[in-house]
Design a protein around this motif. Structure first.
Motif, PDB file in Angstrom:
ATOM      1  N   PRO A 102      35.124  41.348  64.295  1.00  0.00           N
ATOM      2  CA  PRO A 102      34.454  42.227  63.322  1.00  0.00           C
ATOM      3  C   PRO A 102      34.397  41.810  61.941  1.00  0.00           C
ATOM      4  N   LEU A 103      35.422  41.245  61.424  1.00  0.00           N
ATOM      5  CA  LEU A 103      35.094  41.029  60.065  1.00  0.00           C
ATOM      6  C   LEU A 103      33.872  40.381  59.602  1.00  0.00           C
ATOM      7  N   ARG A 104      33.633  39.405  60.360  1.00  0.00           N
ATOM      8  CA  ARG A 104      32.241  38.601  60.021  1.00  0.00           C
ATOM      9  C   ARG A 104      31.245  39.517  60.009  1.00  0.00           C
ATOM     10  N   ARG A 105      31.090  40.754  60.656  1.00  0.00           N
ATOM     11  CA  ARG A 105      29.804  41.596  60.580  1.00  0.00           C
ATOM     12  C   ARG A 105      29.890  42.940  59.821  1.00  0.00           C
ATOM     13  N   HIS A 106      31.261  42.988  59.212  1.00  0.00           N
ATOM     14  CA  HIS A 106      31.379  44.394  58.583  1.00  0.00           C
ATOM     15  C   HIS A 106      30.722  44.413  57.407  1.00  0.00           C
ATOM     16  N   PRO A 107      29.965  45.427  56.999  1.00  0.00           N
ATOM     17  CA  PRO A 107      29.285  45.517  55.641  1.00  0.00           C
ATOM     18  C   PRO A 107      30.070  45.705  54.384  1.00  0.00           C
ATOM     19  N   ARG A 108      31.210  46.050  54.543  1.00  0.00           N
ATOM     20  CA  ARG A 108      31.963  46.177  53.339  1.00  0.00           C
ATOM     21  C   ARG A 108      33.168  45.182  53.205  1.00  0.00           C
ATOM     22  N   ILE A 109      33.214  43.962  53.966  1.00  0.00           N
ATOM     23  CA  ILE A 109      34.007  42.968  53.788  1.00  0.00           C
ATOM     24  C   ILE A 109      33.246  41.642  53.837  1.00  0.00           C
ATOM     25  N   ARG A 110      33.806  41.043  52.614  1.00  0.00           N
ATOM     26  CA  ARG A 110      33.013  39.797  52.362  1.00  0.00           C
ATOM     27  C   ARG A 110      33.800  38.544  52.777  1.00  0.00           C
ATOM     28  N   LEU A 111      33.321  37.557  53.440  1.00  0.00           N
ATOM     29  CA  LEU A 111      34.036  36.156  53.753  1.00  0.00           C
ATOM     30  C   LEU A 111      33.494  35.102  53.267  1.00  0.00           C
ATOM     31  N   SER A 112      34.434  34.275  52.867  1.00  0.00           N
ATOM     32  CA  SER A 112      33.784  32.903  52.382  1.00  0.00           C
ATOM     33  C   SER A 112      34.973  31.942  52.807  1.00  0.00           C
ATOM     34  N   PRO A 113      34.303  30.825  52.781  1.00  0.00           N
ATOM     35  CA  PRO A 113      35.278  29.690  53.196  1.00  0.00           C
ATOM     36  C   PRO A 113      36.414  29.621  52.130  1.00  0.00           C
ATOM     37  N   HIS A 114      37.276  28.622  52.556  1.00  0.00           N
ATOM     38  CA  HIS A 114      38.604  28.598  51.687  1.00  0.00           C
ATOM     39  C   HIS A 114      38.380  27.228  50.714  1.00  0.00           C
ATOM     40  N   VAL A 115      37.259  27.297  50.192  1.00  0.00           N
ATOM     41  CA  VAL A 115      36.757  26.042  49.641  1.00  0.00           C
ATOM     42  C   VAL A 115      36.298  26.220  48.225  1.00  0.00           C
ATOM     43  N   ALA A 116      36.555  27.241  47.872  1.00  0.00           N
ATOM     44  CA  ALA A 116      35.879  27.935  46.467  1.00  0.00           C
ATOM     45  C   ALA A 116      36.127  26.904  45.415  1.00  0.00           C
ATOM     46  N   TYR A 117      37.150  26.177  45.479  1.00  0.00           N
ATOM     47  CA  TYR A 117      37.569  25.136  44.216  1.00  0.00           C
ATOM     48  C   TYR A 117      36.773  23.897  44.229  1.00  0.00           C
ATOM     49  N   LEU A 118      36.217  23.558  45.452  1.00  0.00           N
ATOM     50  CA  LEU A 118      35.339  22.355  45.802  1.00  0.00           C
ATOM     51  C   LEU A 118      34.066  22.380  44.542  1.00  0.00           C
ATOM     52  N   SER A 119      34.312  21.457  43.830  1.00  0.00           N
ATOM     53  CA  SER A 119      32.965  21.243  42.790  1.00  0.00           C
ATOM     54  C   SER A 119      33.032  19.835  42.379  1.00  0.00           C
ATOM     55  N   GLY A 120      32.104  19.200  42.114  1.00  0.00           N
ATOM     56  CA  GLY A 120      32.355  17.710  41.588  1.00  0.00           C
ATOM     57  C   GLY A 120      33.295  17.609  40.345  1.00  0.00           C
ATOM     58  N   THR A 121      33.450  18.806  39.566  1.00  0.00           N
ATOM     59  CA  THR A 121      34.697  18.796  38.569  1.00  0.00           C
ATOM     60  C   THR A 121      35.887  18.889  39.070  1.00  0.00           C
ATOM     61  N   SER A 122      36.184  19.724  39.915  1.00  0.00           N
ATOM     62  CA  SER A 122      37.404  19.786  40.706  1.00  0.00           C
ATOM     63  C   SER A 122      37.668  18.547  41.466  1.00  0.00           C
ATOM     64  N   HIS A 123      36.708  17.907  42.337  1.00  0.00           N
ATOM     65  CA  HIS A 123      36.947  16.982  43.066  1.00  0.00           C
ATOM     66  C   HIS A 123      37.416  15.703  42.265  1.00  0.00           C
ATOM     67  N   ARG A 124      37.073  15.492  41.183  1.00  0.00           N
ATOM     68  CA  ARG A 124      37.149  14.455  40.140  1.00  0.00           C
ATOM     69  C   ARG A 124      38.783  14.590  39.755  1.00  0.00           C
ATOM     70  N   ALA A 125      38.915  16.041  39.399  1.00  0.00           N
ATOM     71  CA  ALA A 125      40.600  16.250  38.669  1.00  0.00           C
ATOM     72  C   ALA A 125      41.523  16.049  39.924  1.00  0.00           C
ATOM     73  N   TYR A 126      41.146  16.398  41.164  1.00  0.00           N
ATOM     74  CA  TYR A 126      41.941  16.172  42.067  1.00  0.00           C
ATOM     75  C   TYR A 126      42.240  14.757  42.431  1.00  0.00           C
ATOM     76  N   VAL A 127      41.566  13.858  42.214  1.00  0.00           N
ATOM     77  CA  VAL A 127      41.753  12.197  42.074  1.00  0.00           C
ATOM     78  C   VAL A 127      42.377  12.117  40.966  1.00  0.00           C
ATOM     79  N   CYS A 128      41.983  12.396  39.727  1.00  0.00           N
ATOM     80  CA  CYS A 128      42.253  11.919  38.452  1.00  0.00           C
ATOM     81  C   CYS A 128      43.755  12.167  37.952  1.00  0.00           C
ATOM     82  N   LYS A 129      43.843  13.492  37.969  1.00  0.00           N
ATOM     83  CA  LYS A 129      45.268  14.473  37.617  1.00  0.00           C
ATOM     84  C   LYS A 129      46.354  13.313  38.139  1.00  0.00           C
ATOM     85  N   PRO A 130      46.381  13.427  39.522  1.00  0.00           N
ATOM     86  CA  PRO A 130      47.651  12.801  39.972  1.00  0.00           C
ATOM     87  C   PRO A 130      47.662  11.217  39.368  1.00  0.00           C
ATOM     88  N   ALA A 131      46.689  10.571  39.321  1.00  0.00           N
ATOM     89  CA  ALA A 131      46.790   9.169  38.789  1.00  0.00           C
ATOM     90  C   ALA A 131      47.064   9.252  37.268  1.00  0.00           C
TER      91      ALA A 131
END
Length: 152
Positions: A102-131
């Motif tokens: 029911p969460l998927r179709r409720h008009p007052r509940i918004r769902l999104s995948p747990h990947v909001a951080y994924l972008s070209g910039t964050s992906h590069r940082a994910y690799v570069c910062k540890p290095a």
């Protein structure tokens, strides 16, 4: 703005943020309650009907931590009754949530995948910062961004 963290040392508490004494105290003053905590035996089902009932009428819940922190049925009841205006969720007990959830179709509940951080910039940082940390540690004996125990 207020927050609750039983593990954060007082000297590391951010300026301008009121520190509440408990989750209940925080919920009672929250117009928007945003969850950012791990799933443990002590936090599983933390946001239940009782806690949602402590929130101000018309409040809003955001869960970007772990799906099992929130009692799904209690959340639906709180939104359906008007106790909460709505919720935003990007984590679920079962991922992806079943198509008949029911969460998927409720008009007052918004769902999104747990990947909001994924972008070209964050992906590069994910690799570069540890290095960069490894290189700095090799050169100086200290990483650029060390992990610090917040309880110290």
């Amino acid at each position: 703005m207020a927050a609750f963290d039983p593990h954060a040392a007082p000297e590391r508490w951010p300026g301008g943020v009121e520190r509440t004494g408990s989750v209940d105290d925080l919920a009672a003053t929250a117009d928007l309650l945003s969850l950012h905590l791990p799933l443990t035996d002590g936090t599983r089902g933390l946001v239940d009907a009782r806690l949602l009932g402590l929130m101000r009428p018309g409040g809003f819940l955001v869960n970007v931590a772990r799906g099992e922190l929130v009692d799904r049925d209690a959340l639906l009841a709180a939104v359906d009754s008007g106790r909460l205006t709505g919720a935003a969720v990007d984590v679920f007990p079962v991922e992806p949530p079943p198509t008949d959830d029911p969460l998927r179709r409720h008009p007052r509940i918004r769902l999104s995948p747990h990947v909001a951080y994924l972008s070209g910039t964050s992906h590069r940082a994910y690799v570069c910062k540890p290095a960069e940390n490894v290189i700095a540690w090799h050169r100086t004996g200290r990483p650029l961004t060390p992990v610090v125990d917040p309880t110290r």
